[in-house]
Design an enzyme around this catalytic site. Structure first.
Site, mmCIF file in Angstrom:
data_model
loop_
_atom_site.group_PDB
_atom_site.id
_atom_site.type_symbol
_atom_site.label_atom_id
_atom_site.label_comp_id
_atom_site.label_asym_id
_atom_site.label_seq_id
_atom_site.Cartn_x
_atom_site.Cartn_y
_atom_site.Cartn_z
ATOM 1 N N GLY A 1 68.212 42.691 6.066
ATOM 2 C CA GLY A 1 66.878 42.760 6.650
ATOM 3 C C GLY A 1 66.806 43.457 7.984
ATOM 4 C CG LEU B 1 65.590 43.632 2.023
ATOM 5 C CD1 LEU B 1 64.978 45.012 1.988
ATOM 6 C CD2 LEU B 1 64.953 42.785 3.115
ATOM 7 C CG ASP B 2 68.945 45.298 2.951
ATOM 8 O OD1 ASP B 2 68.659 46.479 2.697
ATOM 9 O OD2 ASP B 2 68.555 44.709 3.954
ATOM 10 C CB ALA B 3 70.579 42.376 -3.146
#
Lengths: 295, 295, 295, 295
Positions: free
Chosen positions: B212, B238-240
C-alpha cells in the site's frame, strides 16, 4: 574472567543516549581528555525525527590512570550535567559478557555460535544452554557447557511452569544476553519485560514479512525472489521488537521449501552472530522501537 | 519494425507450460531438430509441487527454412500432441514489442526506461506515455513519444471514466506490456483482468512487507535494515500479483525517509528494468500466483 | 553406502559436453523418453564463443526400469551417435560421493564442512582429513573421521616426499573431491594434473585480485571496499584454475586486517560449501579455463 | 548559487585529519559548543595502523551566529592548537559545488549524473562537459550545459596539446570535482598532480582486478562469477588511486561480453554517483593510498 587479549586491546566502552542539545559531545570529550582517555572508536548519531542523541565511545583502558569503577563514578557527574534523562552504560571489554542460549531441535545456530566462541571470534562466556528437547544436549556438552532440558507441555496454556523453570536457570547466570537460537517458543509477556533489552531472537524471515510460524513455507507460497532472516530484541508483540540486523539471499523457482530452509540457515547464522556480536560489544542502542547500530 | 541487430541475432522464442509427463522435451526437441532449428538457449523447469512443466527455447531464426507463421502452424500440432492443457507462445525477436507506460509525477523510472530504450539496451517500442499529471509530458516528448494527460478526480469513487479513457489510449496500441512506472493509482478490478499478464507494476518495497501507501515511511518507522522494490504483475488484490523480480539495498539509522526515498529509487529502476526486460523477452512464465523466470 | 533419502528422491544425473550442433537435445531426450525417464531437472547451455554444448539432466531413478549400469551402457550408444568428442558422466545420487579434506591450522572451513555433512545438508562421505599440522586432529576425530598428520619440511624444495605421502593417503579413497580447505600449501604440478577436475581450493580473495599469500593484508593495503573468496579447481598455475563460485562482503575503513580475516571467514565458508555442493551434485561442467554452473 | 533547500537544512561541514593524540575531539567539540554549533552529524576514525585521526562534522548553519568566513577564521586557531600537521576544510552546503565532466562516447554515466542533478538528487552545478568525440554534445545541451569538443590525435604521444586544451576548459571553472565519466583517456601525470584529490574516475572492473583496457573482456575470459566497478581518485599510476566506492553484480555462464557490458553499466552508474555524492558532501578523506568514507 578476563579476555585473552593483550592489555593494550582492552577498552572501556561508553554508550549514552539523551535528548539532543548543544555541547553534549564537548562535555563528554572534555572529560575523557582530562582523564587522559585515548579514544579508539567514537560514533555519534542525532535522530532528527525524535530529537534524541546517541553516542558510543571506546577508550583504551591503559590510557586511564584508574579503574572502571572510579571512571564510572566520575562520569556519573558528567552525565548528570548533561541532563536528567541521560541513559548511559560503561563496560570493560576485559570482562567477558555472559550469554545463555535457548534452543529447540534445530542445531545450526547453536553449532555456529559455539564454534565462533571456541575460535575466539565472539568474545563471550556461554554459561548454559537451555532446550525444550534433548536433541542438542550433546552439542553443548561437547563444548563443556551445561545443558538444561526443560519439558514443555503440548498445550500452550499450560507452559507457565516450564517458562518459570527456564527463567530460574537463566537468571542464575545474570546474563548480558539471552539468545533464542531458534527456540521456537513464544516468550510470555512477563519474561519479555523481565529480559527487555537482553533477549535476542533470530527470526527466519525478512521481517515484517512472514511473521509467525513456517516463514519459508509462506515465502515459497508467495513466490518471493529473496528470502531473509532478522535478528531482533524480543518484545511482547510477536516478531515486532527492535531490529538489530537483517540480510537476504536470492532464491528462484528452482528452490523447494527444503532448499529455502537449507539456504536460509546460512543467512540465519550470519545475521544472528552479527547481531549478538554487536549487542555484546555495546554497539546497539535502542530507542523506542528502533535501534542505532554503531558498527 | 525490425530490430537493428544482425540477422543472425534474430531468434524465435518458444514458451510452453503444461501438466508434467514423460517425453515432453523429446517431442519439442525432436520437432525443432527436424525443422533444422539451432537452439541457442533452452531452459526447463518441472514444478514438483503442482506437477507443472515449463520451458523456454530460443532458436536461431536463420536456421529455420520458413517463417514464423509456418513454424507456429507446425508447432501447434506438436503442442496438441502434448496435451489439451498446453499453453504456448512463439515470438520473433525481430519484432519489437510494444509498450505503454503509465506515470504520475515521479520521473526516475520514466527517465530510466526511456534512456534504456534509446541506448538500445531494452528492445521495445514505447508507443505512448499516459499520466494523471502534466509534469512528465516534456520528458516523453523529448524522446518523440506521445504523452496523454488524463485528469483523475480526487474522489476515488469517481475515477471510472478516467480509467476508461486510459484503457482506450492503451488498447489502441495493443501493447505487450502496460507498465505502471510509479503510476500511484490502484487499477480497478476489470482493468486488472483485461490486462492480465501484461500489466506490470513497480512497488517501492520488498513485498509482502509494506503493502500500500508510503512504504518508505513504513520501513523507516519499523526500523528495517534493508529496503527494497518489487516488480510484479498487477492483479485485483493490491500488491499481491505474481512477483517477477525483487532487490534490496542496505540502510541504517543515518537514513531519513528522504534518504530512503532517494536510495530506493535506484533499486526501483533496476528492478523494474530487469522485470520488464524479462517480460518482453518471454522469460517470465506465470502459473497461479508464482512466476518461473528463465534468465 | 546409500543416502538416507526416500527412494523417490534418488536421481540419475547425466552431464554431457560436446561440439554444438542441431539435434543433440532431441537425441538425448528421445532416448530418455524411450526408457521412461522422468526428467526432474534439465539445463542446457550453448557457448556461442567456442561452439560448445553443455547439458545436465536429472532423471527420477524409479522411473527407469533397470539399473544405472544398464542405463550407462545404453546411453553410450546415444553419446557415440552425437559425436566422437562427446564427454559425459552418469551418476547415481543414491551413491554418496567420497571426499578427502586437506587442512592446515585454520579450523573454520573444516568445522563448517563437517557440520554440514553431519546435518545432512551436504550429501558426502568424508573419508579422511589430512593435515600438515596436528591442530585439527581432534576436530576430525570428534566426527569419527581419520586424521592423517603429514610433516612438511620448512624448505619447499624438500616437500616432495610429504606430497607423495598425501597423495597415497588421498588416492587410497579414490575420492570424487579433494578439498583444500585452507591447506595453505601449493600443490606440485604433477599432483594438480593427477587430481585434475577433482581438487578444489578456497582462496581467500576475490580472484584474480590478490593472488598468492596474505590476500587480506593485500586488500587492506589497497583499501578495497569489498573483500571476497573464490572456490576454484586447482591447476598448476597458482590461483588461476576454473572458478566455481565467488562472493564478497562489504568492508570499510573501520576494519583492521584482523576484522577482514574474521569477516572473510564467513564468505570463505559459504563459497566453499556452495562450490563443493555443486561439484558433488555434478552441477559444474568445465571447459578450458571456465565453468558452466547448472544450479 | 544557493541550494533550493530550506534554511534549516543548510550545514557547515568540517573535515579534519591530523596525527592522533588525546584531546582532539574535546578541542573541536568545545569550540563548536562555544559558538553555539548544533552538530547534526559527526563521525570519527582513528587509524591504528598509521596513527592518523580523521573527523567530519556537520553543524546546522542557523545555529552559528556568524558567517562561514568568521567561523573559518576562528577555527584556524583551534586547528593550530591541535598541531602543525593538521589538514582541514570547512564548507557550506548552501554553496553548490562545481563539477566538470569528461566524457567520450559512452552515454550512460553522463545521462545518469545529469539526470540526478536535474532531479535534485545530487547537489551540484555541472559547469561544463568536455568530450573527445562529438556524440554526447546534444545530451549536455539538452540540459543547458556547454559541451566542449576537443580533438584527440590517434597517436598518444601527440595528445599533449589536447590535454592542455582540456585543462584550460576545466580550470576556467575551478571545479570541486573533475569527473572522468567513462572518458577512456589516460590523464598525463602532470594533470593527475594538478587535479589531485579532485579528479574522480569510474573504472569498469572490481579493482585491482582487470586494470587497463577492456575489463569486461578480461572478466569474461577469466570466467569470474561477479563483475564490478570502482570509483577512485585519479593518480599517475593507472587505476591505482585511492578507492572511494566499489560494487559488484553476479554474472553467469549465460552472459556474453555484451551482457556483461550492459549489466556492468548499472553498477558503474551506481558506484560513480555514490562516489561523486560522497566527494561533494566532503565525506571522503584521503590519507596516502586509502580513503576514509564518512557516509
Amino acid at each position: 574472567m578476563t579476555r585473552s587479549t593483550s592489555t593494550d586491546d582492552r577498552r572501556y566502552v561508553l554508550t549514552l543516549g539523551c535528548p539532543d542539545s548543544t555541547g553534549i559531545v564537548a562535555k563528554i570529550s572534555t572529560f575523557l581528555a582530562e582523564v587522559g582517555g585515548s579514544i579508539v572508536e567514537a560514533a555519534y548519531h542525532a535522530d532528527q525525527d525524535n530529537g534524541w542523541f546517541f553516542t558510543r565511545q571506546a577508550v583504551r583502558a591503559s590510557s586511564i590512570p584508574f579503574g572502571i569503577d572510579e571512571l564510572r563514578e566520575q562520569f556519573a557527574v558528567v552525565a548528570d550535567g548533561i541532563g536528567p534523562d541521560t541513559e548511559w552504560t560503561l563496560s570493560d571489554t576485559g570482562q567477558r559478557k555472559r550469554v545463555v542460549l535457548l534452543v529447540s531441535k534445530e542445531a545450526h545456530c547453536l553449532h555456529d555460535l559455539l564454534g565462533r566462541v571456541a575460535a575466539g571470534e565472539l568474545q563471550a562466556e556461554v554459561c548454559a544452554v537451555v532446550g525444550n528437547h534433548r536433541d542438542l544436549a550433546k552439542v553443548a556438552r561437547r563444548h563443556g557447557i551445561d545443558y538444561h532440558y526443560v519439558s514443555f507441555p503440548s498445550d500452550p496454556a499450560e507452559r507457565g511452569p516450564a517458562f518459570e523453570q527456564v527463567r530460574k536457570i537463566v537468571d542464575a547466570h545474570n546474563p548480558h544476553a539471552v539468545v533464542l537460537a531458534r527456540f521456537m517458543q513464544v516468550l510470555p509477556a512477563d519474561l519479555c519485560a523481565h529480559w527487555a533489552g537482553r533477549a535476542i531472537n533470530i527470526h527466519h524471515s525478512f521481517l515484517p514479512s512472514f511473521v509467525g510460524a513456517r516463514p519459508y513455507h509462506q515465502a515459497f507460497t508467495r513466490g518471493v525472489k529473496l528470502i531473509g532472516a532478522t535478528c531482533h530484541y524480543v518484545t511482547a508483540e510477536l516478531d515486532a521488537g527492535p531490529i538489530i540486523e537483517q540480510d537476504v539471499i536470492r532464491v528462484s523457482h528452482h528452490d523447494s521449501v527444503a532448499d529455502m530452509v537449507r539456504q536460509g540457515r546460512d543467512v540465519e547464522k550470519l545475521v544472528l552472530s552479527r547481531g549478538l556480536r554487536w549487542h555484546l560489544e555495546d554497539r546497539v542502542l535502542v530507542h523506542g522501537r528502533k535501534t542505532v547500530i554503531f558498527n
